[in-house]
Design a protein around this motif. Structure first.
Motif, PDB file in Angstrom:
ATOM      1  N   MET A  19      17.685 -10.261 108.924  1.00 38.23           N
ATOM      2  CA  MET A  19      17.347 -10.798 110.240  1.00 38.23           C
ATOM      3  C   MET A  19      16.291  -9.930 110.942  1.00 38.23           C
ATOM      4  SD  MET A  19      17.930 -13.207 112.479  1.00 38.23           S
ATOM      5  CE  MET A  19      19.439 -14.006 112.088  1.00 38.23           C
ATOM      6  N   ILE A  20      16.379  -8.634 110.772  1.00 36.75           N
ATOM      7  CA  ILE A  20      15.435  -7.735 111.437  1.00 36.75           C
ATOM      8  C   ILE A  20      13.997  -8.060 111.037  1.00 36.75           C
ATOM      9  CG2 ILE A  20      14.627  -5.340 111.587  1.00 36.75           C
ATOM     10  CD1 ILE A  20      17.494  -4.440 111.325  1.00 36.75           C
TER      11      ILE A  20
ATOM     12  N   GLU B 194       8.112 -13.498 121.821  1.00 38.90           N
ATOM     13  CA  GLU B 194       8.832 -14.094 122.939  1.00 38.90           C
ATOM     14  C   GLU B 194      10.255 -14.480 122.559  1.00 38.90           C
ATOM     15  OE1 GLU B 194       6.707 -17.048 125.174  1.00 38.90           O
ATOM     16  OE2 GLU B 194       4.830 -15.944 124.922  1.00 38.90           O
ATOM     17  N   GLU B 195      10.426 -15.038 121.381  1.00 33.88           N
ATOM     18  CA  GLU B 195      11.755 -15.412 120.899  1.00 33.88           C
ATOM     19  C   GLU B 195      12.649 -14.174 120.748  1.00 33.88           C
ATOM     20  OE1 GLU B 195      13.755 -17.367 116.897  1.00 33.88           O
ATOM     21  OE2 GLU B 195      11.586 -17.467 117.159  1.00 33.88           O
ATOM     22  N   ALA B 196      12.109 -13.112 120.183  1.00 34.35           N
ATOM     23  CA  ALA B 196      12.870 -11.871 119.979  1.00 34.35           C
ATOM     24  C   ALA B 196      13.263 -11.244 121.316  1.00 34.35           C
ATOM     25  CB  ALA B 196      12.066 -10.887 119.149  1.00 34.35           C
TER      26      ALA B 196
ATOM     27  N   LYS C 236      19.105   0.131 113.251  1.00 32.77           N
ATOM     28  CA  LYS C 236      19.151  -1.112 112.490  1.00 32.77           C
ATOM     29  C   LYS C 236      20.392  -1.923 112.835  1.00 32.77           C
ATOM     30  CE  LYS C 236      16.196   0.255 108.702  1.00 32.77           C
ATOM     31  NZ  LYS C 236      16.062   0.499 107.272  1.00 32.77           N
ATOM     32  N   THR C 237      21.519  -1.252 113.043  1.00 33.19           N
ATOM     33  CA  THR C 237      22.747  -1.950 113.438  1.00 33.19           C
ATOM     34  C   THR C 237      22.546  -2.645 114.796  1.00 33.19           C
ATOM     35  OG1 THR C 237      24.122  -0.386 112.222  1.00 33.19           O
ATOM     36  CG2 THR C 237      25.199  -1.662 113.966  1.00 33.19           C
ATOM     37  N   LEU C 238      21.958  -1.928 115.741  1.00 33.37           N
ATOM     38  CA  LEU C 238      21.692  -2.511 117.059  1.00 33.37           C
ATOM     39  C   LEU C 238      20.766  -3.714 116.968  1.00 33.37           C
ATOM     40  CD1 LEU C 238      21.206   0.706 119.213  1.00 33.37           C
ATOM     41  CD2 LEU C 238      23.026  -0.977 119.485  1.00 33.37           C
ATOM     42  N   LEU C 239      19.702  -3.576 116.180  1.00 37.28           N
ATOM     43  CA  LEU C 239      18.735  -4.670 116.052  1.00 37.28           C
ATOM     44  C   LEU C 239      19.360  -5.893 115.372  1.00 37.28           C
ATOM     45  CD1 LEU C 239      15.547  -2.670 115.027  1.00 37.28           C
ATOM     46  CD2 LEU C 239      16.048  -3.702 117.247  1.00 37.28           C
TER      47      LEU C 239
ATOM     48  N   PHE D  16      19.432  -9.533 117.346  1.00 38.19           N
ATOM     49  CA  PHE D  16      18.668 -10.685 116.847  1.00 38.19           C
ATOM     50  C   PHE D  16      19.499 -11.712 116.093  1.00 38.19           C
ATOM     51  CE2 PHE D  16      15.049  -7.424 116.788  1.00 38.19           C
ATOM     52  CZ  PHE D  16      14.692  -7.740 118.091  1.00 38.19           C
ATOM     53  N   LYS D  17      20.814 -11.603 116.127  1.00 39.07           N
ATOM     54  CA  LYS D  17      21.682 -12.604 115.468  1.00 39.07           C
ATOM     55  C   LYS D  17      21.462 -13.967 116.044  1.00 39.07           C
ATOM     56  CE  LYS D  17      25.816 -10.441 113.695  1.00 39.07           C
ATOM     57  NZ  LYS D  17      27.208 -10.214 113.952  1.00 39.07           N
TER      58      LYS D  17
END
Length: 89
Positions: free
Chosen positions: A1-2, A31-33, A81-84, A88-89
């Motif tokens: 996903m990242i 913008e979506e992110a 990476k865990t946070l991202l 972004f899920k």
């Protein structure tokens, strides 16, 4: 996903025990992110049209409208990476 949203990750200089990271978003998905990240976060402060300081999973970050996210005081790249992934899920 990242990889759908992130162009690259840069580690800020410093010799502290914690690390600061700058996440540069892909321009075509910027913008979506940003929308996804801010919908899941608590907004702490905002400079309209420039940046938003927010909190997510106990970590503060700054989201800039130019497509950069700045995370401070993280343990390592794995924590980032865990946070991202969750943002972004």
């Amino acid at each position: 996903m990242i990889h759908e949203y992130v162009s690259r990750i840069e580690e800020a200089c410093g010799a502290a025990k914690t690390k600061d990271f700058i996440v540069i978003l892909k321009q075509d998905r910027r913008e979506e992110a940003l929308k996804k990240a801010l919908e899941k976060s608590s907004v702490l402060a905002e400079v309209h049209g420039v940046a938003v300081k927010a909190s997510f999973m106990g970590r503060e970050f700054t989201a800039f409208t130019n497509g950069r996210l700045m995370f401070k005081s993280l343990r390592d790249r794995d924590e980032l990476k865990t946070l991202l992934e969750e943002l972004f899920k």
